[in-house]
Motif scaffolding. Sequence first.
Motif, PDB file in Angstrom:
ATOM      1  N   GLY A 109      48.241  56.908 -26.280  1.00 16.14           N
ATOM      2  CA  GLY A 109      47.914  58.272 -25.910  1.00 16.14           C
ATOM      3  C   GLY A 109      46.440  58.581 -25.785  1.00 16.14           C
ATOM      4  N   SER A 110      45.585  57.601 -25.956  1.00 17.11           N
ATOM      5  CA  SER A 110      44.142  57.826 -25.868  1.00 17.11           C
ATOM      6  C   SER A 110      43.739  58.189 -24.444  1.00 17.11           C
ATOM      7  N   VAL A 111      42.651  58.959 -24.343  1.00 16.44           N
ATOM      8  CA  VAL A 111      42.071  59.311 -23.052  1.00 16.44           C
ATOM      9  C   VAL A 111      40.656  58.745 -23.025  1.00 16.44           C
ATOM     10  N   LEU A 112      40.455  57.707 -22.214  1.00 12.91           N
ATOM     11  CA  LEU A 112      39.200  56.965 -22.204  1.00 12.91           C
ATOM     12  C   LEU A 112      38.293  57.445 -21.078  1.00 12.91           C
ATOM     13  N   HIS A 113      37.011  57.568 -21.404  1.00 12.09           N
ATOM     14  CA  HIS A 113      36.038  57.998 -20.405  1.00 12.09           C
ATOM     15  C   HIS A 113      34.699  57.363 -20.740  1.00 12.09           C
ATOM     16  N   GLY A 114      33.790  57.347 -19.774  1.00  9.28           N
ATOM     17  CA  GLY A 114      32.439  56.855 -20.017  1.00  9.28           C
ATOM     18  C   GLY A 114      32.421  55.399 -20.430  1.00  9.28           C
ATOM     19  N   GLU A 115      31.428  55.054 -21.257  1.00 11.00           N
ATOM     20  CA  GLU A 115      31.241  53.680 -21.717  1.00 11.00           C
ATOM     21  C   GLU A 115      31.988  53.459 -23.027  1.00 11.00           C
ATOM     22  N   VAL A 116      32.807  52.415 -23.064  1.00 10.92           N
ATOM     23  CA  VAL A 116      33.489  52.017 -24.294  1.00 10.92           C
ATOM     24  C   VAL A 116      32.955  50.647 -24.671  1.00 10.92           C
ATOM     25  N   PRO A 117      32.326  50.503 -25.850  1.00  8.30           N
ATOM     26  CA  PRO A 117      31.646  49.240 -26.179  1.00  8.30           C
ATOM     27  C   PRO A 117      32.620  48.080 -26.386  1.00  8.30           C
ATOM     28  N   ASP A 118      32.115  46.888 -26.153  1.00  8.16           N
ATOM     29  CA  ASP A 118      32.908  45.670 -26.361  1.00  8.16           C
ATOM     30  C   ASP A 118      33.494  45.630 -27.769  1.00  8.16           C
ATOM     31  N   VAL A 150      39.517  52.284 -30.201  1.00 10.98           N
ATOM     32  CA  VAL A 150      39.328  53.695 -29.893  1.00 10.98           C
ATOM     33  C   VAL A 150      40.673  54.412 -29.904  1.00 10.98           C
ATOM     34  N   ALA A 151      40.615  55.711 -30.164  1.00  9.00           N
ATOM     35  CA  ALA A 151      41.835  56.525 -30.160  1.00  9.00           C
ATOM     36  C   ALA A 151      41.434  57.982 -29.987  1.00  9.00           C
ATOM     37  N   GLY A 152      42.402  58.788 -29.520  1.00 10.69           N
ATOM     38  CA  GLY A 152      42.198  60.216 -29.440  1.00 10.69           C
ATOM     39  C   GLY A 152      41.936  60.717 -28.034  1.00 10.69           C
ATOM     40  N   ASN A 153      41.801  62.047 -27.934  1.00 11.64           N
ATOM     41  CA  ASN A 153      41.502  62.727 -26.673  1.00 11.64           C
ATOM     42  C   ASN A 153      40.410  63.762 -26.931  1.00 11.64           C
ATOM     43  N   PRO A 154      39.173  63.463 -26.504  1.00 10.48           N
ATOM     44  CA  PRO A 154      38.742  62.215 -25.863  1.00 10.48           C
ATOM     45  C   PRO A 154      38.690  61.071 -26.862  1.00 10.48           C
ATOM     46  N   ALA A 155      38.846  59.854 -26.340  1.00  5.47           N
ATOM     47  CA  ALA A 155      38.857  58.686 -27.225  1.00  5.47           C
ATOM     48  C   ALA A 155      37.504  58.512 -27.906  1.00  5.47           C
ATOM     49  N   ARG A 156      37.555  58.211 -29.196  1.00  9.00           N
ATOM     50  CA  ARG A 156      36.347  57.943 -29.976  1.00  9.00           C
ATOM     51  C   ARG A 156      36.499  56.600 -30.679  1.00  9.00           C
ATOM     52  N   VAL A 157      35.379  55.979 -30.949  1.00  7.19           N
ATOM     53  CA  VAL A 157      35.401  54.687 -31.632  1.00  7.19           C
ATOM     54  C   VAL A 157      35.831  54.902 -33.077  1.00  7.19           C
ATOM     55  N   ILE A 158      36.944  54.284 -33.450  1.00  7.28           N
ATOM     56  CA  ILE A 158      37.444  54.339 -34.822  1.00  7.28           C
ATOM     57  C   ILE A 158      36.748  53.281 -35.678  1.00  7.28           C
ATOM     58  N   ARG A 159      36.607  52.125 -35.119  1.00  7.04           N
ATOM     59  CA  ARG A 159      35.902  51.042 -35.800  1.00  7.04           C
ATOM     60  C   ARG A 159      35.612  49.958 -34.782  1.00  7.04           C
ATOM     61  N   MET A 160      34.739  49.047 -35.150  1.00  5.27           N
ATOM     62  CA  MET A 160      34.500  47.855 -34.356  1.00  5.27           C
ATOM     63  C   MET A 160      35.352  46.725 -34.922  1.00  5.27           C
ATOM     64  N   ARG A 161      35.905  45.911 -34.049  1.00  6.28           N
ATOM     65  CA  ARG A 161      36.815  44.870 -34.501  1.00  6.28           C
ATOM     66  C   ARG A 161      36.096  43.771 -35.284  1.00  6.28           C
ATOM     67  N   PHE A 162      34.851  43.487 -34.931  1.00 10.18           N
ATOM     68  CA  PHE A 162      34.104  42.401 -35.556  1.00 10.18           C
ATOM     69  C   PHE A 162      32.652  42.830 -35.736  1.00 10.18           C
ATOM     70  N   PRO A 163      31.920  42.153 -36.620  1.00 10.40           N
ATOM     71  CA  PRO A 163      30.496  42.451 -36.784  1.00 10.40           C
ATOM     72  C   PRO A 163      29.719  42.141 -35.501  1.00 10.40           C
ATOM     73  N   PRO A 164      28.537  42.748 -35.337  1.00  7.39           N
ATOM     74  CA  PRO A 164      27.761  42.559 -34.100  1.00  7.39           C
ATOM     75  C   PRO A 164      27.461  41.106 -33.772  1.00  7.39           C
ATOM     76  N   ASP A 165      27.156  40.280 -34.781  1.00  3.17           N
ATOM     77  CA  ASP A 165      26.821  38.893 -34.484  1.00  3.17           C
ATOM     78  C   ASP A 165      28.026  38.128 -33.950  1.00  3.17           C
ATOM     79  N   GLN A 166      29.216  38.445 -34.467  1.00  2.76           N
ATOM     80  CA  GLN A 166      30.414  37.782 -33.963  1.00  2.76           C
ATOM     81  C   GLN A 166      30.739  38.253 -32.546  1.00  2.76           C
ATOM     82  N   ILE A 167      30.559  39.529 -32.271  1.00  2.00           N
ATOM     83  CA  ILE A 167      30.795  40.039 -30.921  1.00  2.00           C
ATOM     84  C   ILE A 167      29.871  39.347 -29.932  1.00  2.00           C
TER      85      ILE A 167
END
Length: 218
Positions: free
Chosen positions: A151-160, A164-181
């Motif tokens: 049910g999320s509504v995605l817009h703009g830039e969504v980081p790697d 994300v979830a919600g309307n508008p979608a917001r970042v809930i968490r990052m799946r991995f630390p920055p170095d792993q990404i």
Amino acid sequence: MPVSFLDATSSYPMQFPDGRVNPGLVHLNRVIDHPNIEIGDFTYASSFDPPTDWAVRLAPYTYAGAPERLRIGRFCQIADRVRIITASANHPMAGFSTYPFAIFDHDRLADYMDQISDLLDTVIGHDVWLGDGVTVLPGARIGAGVIAGAGSVLHGEVPDYAVVAGNPARVIRMRFPPDQIARLLDLRWWDWPIEAIARATPALARADLDALERLAPG
């Protein structure tokens, strides 16, 4: 006939345990032939009510010859009722009225050309999971490895690798630390030869980045 594991040429790549092919799950680039839509190998969509025209089901406002494109990467997973609204769905908004007079009289298109030219492409990266009922808005740029909740509504830039979830979608968490990404983006496992990806599925499943790096084609 059995469907081979990681068979990019199959329109219907999934089998049930009894051997029946699942008609509601398709490799999108095998069932969509549209000049404004680009889809990478192994990206699939599923539906409990499979359409006869997957392009219309997924991106109903994307018409042939539109000024924008829809680009979807490899190994994406698109659930039932996902809708991608591309920029041609927008009405011109700079004037006093948003009524689309020109679609009823094409001679009036000149009044709107400055508003309907150079529309933004909509881009969905590699290995993105769009949950049930997700809506992607015009011009969205969705990074690799993103998970979008139902049910999320995605817009703009969504980081790697964001969840994300919600309307508008917001970042809930990052799946991995920055170095792993950064390491995952450098590996780009989705571009490996299929034989290498098949060998790497245990490392992908266990999130074993060291093993994945060792398996990278040299």
